[in-house]
Write an enzyme that holds these catalytic residues in place. Structure first.
Site, PDB file in Angstrom:
ATOM      1  N   LYS A   9     -49.538  13.991  21.513  1.00 36.98           N
ATOM      2  CA  LYS A   9     -48.416  14.451  22.515  1.00 36.98           C
ATOM      3  C   LYS A   9     -47.408  12.996  22.302  1.00 36.98           C
ATOM      4  O   LYS A   9     -47.680  12.156  21.859  1.00 36.98           O
ATOM      5  CB  LYS A   9     -49.045  14.495  23.604  1.00 36.98           C
ATOM      6  CG  LYS A   9     -49.919  15.794  23.820  1.00 36.98           C
ATOM      7  CD  LYS A   9     -50.585  15.917  25.456  1.00 36.98           C
ATOM      8  CE  LYS A   9     -51.118  17.424  25.625  1.00 36.98           C
ATOM      9  NZ  LYS A   9     -51.359  17.440  26.846  1.00 36.98           N
ATOM     10  N   TYR A  49     -49.087  27.227  25.593  1.00 35.33           N
ATOM     11  CA  TYR A  49     -49.768  27.085  27.022  1.00 35.33           C
ATOM     12  C   TYR A  49     -49.311  28.157  27.996  1.00 35.33           C
ATOM     13  O   TYR A  49     -49.421  28.017  29.340  1.00 35.33           O
ATOM     14  CB  TYR A  49     -48.810  25.825  27.494  1.00 35.33           C
ATOM     15  CG  TYR A  49     -49.163  24.375  26.973  1.00 35.33           C
ATOM     16  CD1 TYR A  49     -50.750  23.770  27.092  1.00 35.33           C
ATOM     17  CD2 TYR A  49     -48.424  23.753  26.378  1.00 35.33           C
ATOM     18  CE1 TYR A  49     -50.901  22.809  26.455  1.00 35.33           C
ATOM     19  CE2 TYR A  49     -48.813  22.369  25.552  1.00 35.33           C
ATOM     20  CZ  TYR A  49     -49.970  22.145  25.664  1.00 35.33           C
ATOM     21  OH  TYR A  49     -50.263  20.950  25.168  1.00 35.33           O
ATOM     22  N   ASN A 112     -51.741  12.917  28.363  1.00 34.42           N
ATOM     23  CA  ASN A 112     -53.457  12.563  28.082  1.00 34.42           C
ATOM     24  C   ASN A 112     -53.426  12.760  26.642  1.00 34.42           C
ATOM     25  O   ASN A 112     -54.319  13.045  26.056  1.00 34.42           O
ATOM     26  CB  ASN A 112     -54.211  13.578  28.701  1.00 34.42           C
ATOM     27  CG  ASN A 112     -54.068  15.084  28.391  1.00 34.42           C
ATOM     28  OD1 ASN A 112     -53.170  15.211  27.533  1.00 34.42           O
ATOM     29  ND2 ASN A 112     -54.571  15.961  29.215  1.00 34.42           N
ATOM     30  N   HIS A 115     -53.709  17.281  22.708  1.00 32.57           N
ATOM     31  CA  HIS A 115     -54.122  18.816  22.745  1.00 32.57           C
ATOM     32  C   HIS A 115     -54.980  19.122  21.625  1.00 32.57           C
ATOM     33  O   HIS A 115     -54.643  18.594  20.669  1.00 32.57           O
ATOM     34  CB  HIS A 115     -52.889  19.826  22.890  1.00 32.57           C
ATOM     35  CG  HIS A 115     -53.244  21.296  22.760  1.00 32.57           C
ATOM     36  ND1 HIS A 115     -53.783  21.867  23.993  1.00 32.57           N
ATOM     37  CD2 HIS A 115     -53.516  22.019  21.560  1.00 32.57           C
ATOM     38  CE1 HIS A 115     -53.918  23.187  23.521  1.00 32.57           C
ATOM     39  NE2 HIS A 115     -53.847  23.145  21.862  1.00 32.57           N
ATOM     40  N   GLU A 126     -53.614  29.399  17.789  1.00 28.71           N
ATOM     41  CA  GLU A 126     -52.769  28.290  17.701  1.00 28.71           C
ATOM     42  C   GLU A 126     -52.156  27.670  16.252  1.00 28.71           C
ATOM     43  O   GLU A 126     -51.038  27.090  16.350  1.00 28.71           O
ATOM     44  CB  GLU A 126     -53.238  26.853  18.535  1.00 28.71           C
ATOM     45  CG  GLU A 126     -53.477  27.239  19.681  1.00 28.71           C
ATOM     46  CD  GLU A 126     -54.515  26.144  20.563  1.00 28.71           C
ATOM     47  OE1 GLU A 126     -54.749  26.314  22.037  1.00 28.71           O
ATOM     48  OE2 GLU A 126     -54.876  25.395  19.914  1.00 28.71           O
TER      49      GLU A 126
END
Length: 151
Positions: A9, A49, A112, A115, A126
């Site tokens: 991220k 998402y 965080n 992913h 994905e």
């Protein structure tokens, strides 16, 4: 061999942690089958998402993921989705065990670091959002004959 989509991220990119994250996967015997830096489009983020739509953090997540570069990769190996998720650690960095990616470097639940696909089925859904089949490379690591024996 199983595959997992992993996204470093924007916070991982900005903090210079991408190489360290990749190194952890490789040191654990997982191989990088595809890799690229990109900006995530809003439409791709919404597809990725979709299950979180309507949750309180959704809009902030969409903004965060689309505002800065990410690094997308496919990590491959036996039980890749499960192994990658264990290596990442708990989504809440303060609950993540030391020695995990989030336990060592995480500092905020929304920021965080990464992913990762949570199952083979999620990876199958994905991966095509980020990679064309021609971008996924098949090769053998020199230690592969000794890895993933499972016996």
């Amino acid at each position: 061999m199983n595959k997992s989509l992993v996204l470093c991220k924007p916070d991982a990119v900005h903090r210079g942690l991408v190489g360290k994250i990749i190194a952890r996967f490789e040191a654990k015997g997982l191989k990088i089958a595809a890799l690229k830096m990109m900006r995530l489009s809003t439409s791709t983020a919404e597809k990725l998402y979709a299950e979180h739509k309507g949750k309180p953090f959704y809009d902030l997540l969409m903004e965060f993921m689309a505002e800065q570069p990410i690094v997308a990769m496919i990590v491959q190996g036996a039980e890749a989705p499960r192994r990658v998720r264990v290596m990442l650690g708990d989504t809440m960095p303060w609950n993540a065990q030391p020695g995990t990616i989030r336990g060592d470097w995480g500092n905020h639940p929304r920021l965080n670091l990464a992913h990762a696909s949570d199952s083979d089925e999620s990876a199958e859904r994905e991966i095509p959002l980020f990679f064309e089949p021609s971008e996924i490379l098949d090769y053998m690591r020199c230690d592969e004959p000794w890895l993933d024996q499972g016996d």
